[in-house]
Motif scaffolding. Structure first.
Motif, PDB file in Angstrom:
ATOM      1  N   UNK A   1       0.822  -1.209   0.000  1.00  0.00           N
ATOM      2  CA  UNK A   1       0.000   0.000   0.000  1.00  0.00           C
ATOM      3  C   UNK A   1       0.858   1.262   0.000  1.00  0.00           C
ATOM      4  N   UNK A   2       1.865   1.294   0.832  1.00  0.00           N
ATOM      5  CA  UNK A   2       2.701   2.486   0.972  1.00  0.00           C
ATOM      6  C   UNK A   2       4.041   2.381   0.249  1.00  0.00           C
ATOM      7  N   UNK A   3       4.380   1.194  -0.246  1.00  0.00           N
ATOM      8  CA  UNK A   3       5.678   1.020  -0.887  1.00  0.00           C
ATOM      9  C   UNK A   3       6.786   1.309   0.103  1.00  0.00           C
ATOM     10  N   UNK A   4       6.680   0.682   1.266  1.00  0.00           N
ATOM     11  CA  UNK A   4       7.607   0.971   2.355  1.00  0.00           C
ATOM     12  C   UNK A   4       7.750  -0.267   3.240  1.00  0.00           C
ATOM     13  N   UNK A   5       8.684  -0.197   4.159  1.00  0.00           N
ATOM     14  CA  UNK A   5       8.942  -1.253   5.125  1.00  0.00           C
ATOM     15  C   UNK A   5       8.622  -0.673   6.492  1.00  0.00           C
ATOM     16  N   UNK A   6       7.497  -1.091   7.082  1.00  0.00           N
ATOM     17  CA  UNK A   6       7.074  -0.536   8.364  1.00  0.00           C
ATOM     18  C   UNK A   6       6.132  -1.494   9.076  1.00  0.00           C
ATOM     19  N   UNK A   7       5.781  -1.156  10.321  1.00  0.00           N
ATOM     20  CA  UNK A   7       4.774  -1.930  11.041  1.00  0.00           C
ATOM     21  C   UNK A   7       3.434  -1.627  10.366  1.00  0.00           C
ATOM     22  N   UNK A   8       2.812  -2.669   9.846  1.00  0.00           N
ATOM     23  CA  UNK A   8       1.620  -2.471   9.027  1.00  0.00           C
ATOM     24  C   UNK A   8       0.362  -2.381   9.878  1.00  0.00           C
ATOM     25  N   UNK A   9      -0.537  -1.518   9.421  1.00  0.00           N
ATOM     26  CA  UNK A   9      -1.845  -1.358  10.046  1.00  0.00           C
ATOM     27  C   UNK A   9      -2.890  -2.158   9.288  1.00  0.00           C
ATOM     28  N   UNK A  10      -4.122  -1.997   9.691  1.00  0.00           N
ATOM     29  CA  UNK A  10      -5.216  -2.759   9.094  1.00  0.00           C
ATOM     30  C   UNK A  10      -5.352  -2.488   7.595  1.00  0.00           C
ATOM     31  N   UNK A  11      -5.209  -1.241   7.184  1.00  0.00           N
ATOM     32  CA  UNK A  11      -5.332  -0.914   5.757  1.00  0.00           C
ATOM     33  C   UNK A  11      -4.209  -1.552   4.947  1.00  0.00           C
ATOM     34  N   UNK A  12      -3.036  -1.640   5.536  1.00  0.00           N
ATOM     35  CA  UNK A  12      -1.900  -2.278   4.866  1.00  0.00           C
ATOM     36  C   UNK A  12      -2.161  -3.775   4.669  1.00  0.00           C
ATOM     37  N   UNK A  13      -2.627  -4.419   5.740  1.00  0.00           N
ATOM     38  CA  UNK A  13      -2.911  -5.857   5.653  1.00  0.00           C
ATOM     39  C   UNK A  13      -4.052  -6.132   4.678  1.00  0.00           C
ATOM     40  N   UNK A  14      -5.040  -5.247   4.621  1.00  0.00           N
ATOM     41  CA  UNK A  14      -6.142  -5.417   3.681  1.00  0.00           C
ATOM     42  C   UNK A  14      -5.623  -5.385   2.241  1.00  0.00           C
ATOM     43  N   UNK A  15      -4.682  -4.488   1.953  1.00  0.00           N
ATOM     44  CA  UNK A  15      -4.082  -4.421   0.621  1.00  0.00           C
ATOM     45  C   UNK A  15      -3.316  -5.700   0.309  1.00  0.00           C
ATOM     46  N   UNK A  16      -2.594  -6.210   1.293  1.00  0.00           N
ATOM     47  CA  UNK A  16      -1.848  -7.464   1.106  1.00  0.00           C
ATOM     48  C   UNK A  16      -2.800  -8.614   0.812  1.00  0.00           C
ATOM     49  N   UNK A  17      -3.882  -8.712   1.565  1.00  0.00           N
ATOM     50  CA  UNK A  17      -4.859  -9.777   1.334  1.00  0.00           C
ATOM     51  C   UNK A  17      -5.528  -9.636  -0.029  1.00  0.00           C
ATOM     52  N   UNK A  18      -5.852  -8.403  -0.415  1.00  0.00           N
ATOM     53  CA  UNK A  18      -6.435  -8.175  -1.746  1.00  0.00           C
ATOM     54  C   UNK A  18      -5.481  -8.669  -2.830  1.00  0.00           C
ATOM     55  N   UNK A  19      -4.184  -8.381  -2.657  1.00  0.00           N
ATOM     56  CA  UNK A  19      -3.187  -8.829  -3.627  1.00  0.00           C
ATOM     57  C   UNK A  19      -3.157 -10.353  -3.676  1.00  0.00           C
ATOM     58  N   UNK A  20      -3.187 -10.990  -2.517  1.00  0.00           N
ATOM     59  CA  UNK A  20      -3.140 -12.452  -2.472  1.00  0.00           C
ATOM     60  C   UNK A  20      -4.357 -13.075  -3.143  1.00  0.00           C
TER      61      UNK A  20
END
Length: 68
Positions: free
Chosen positions: A18-37
């Protein structure tokens, strides 16, 4: 003999698409990861991980180019 508790990933920095970064991910970040999967169910295991990381790296580079 006592065993150590299993390590937790809570608070562990992760590659974020989501952010194109390396950080502690929040709910919106994980949602983007799941959408990608879910969009890439044809990929499994290491192949899926490598493809995801490649997309994150591409977004990181895009962000760097835009911010120059």
């Amino acid at each position: 003999m006592t065993t150590a508790p299993a390590p937790t990933t809570l608070g562990t920095p992760t590659m974020c698409l989501l952010h194109g970064d390396y950080h502690v991910m929040g709910q919106d970040c994980w949602a983007t990861t799941l959408d990608w999967q879910f969009a890439h169910t044809d990929l499994e295991g290491p192949e899926a991980r490598d493809a995801y990381l490649c997309e994150v790296e591409r977004k990181m580079l895009d962000n760097l180019v835009r911010n120059r």
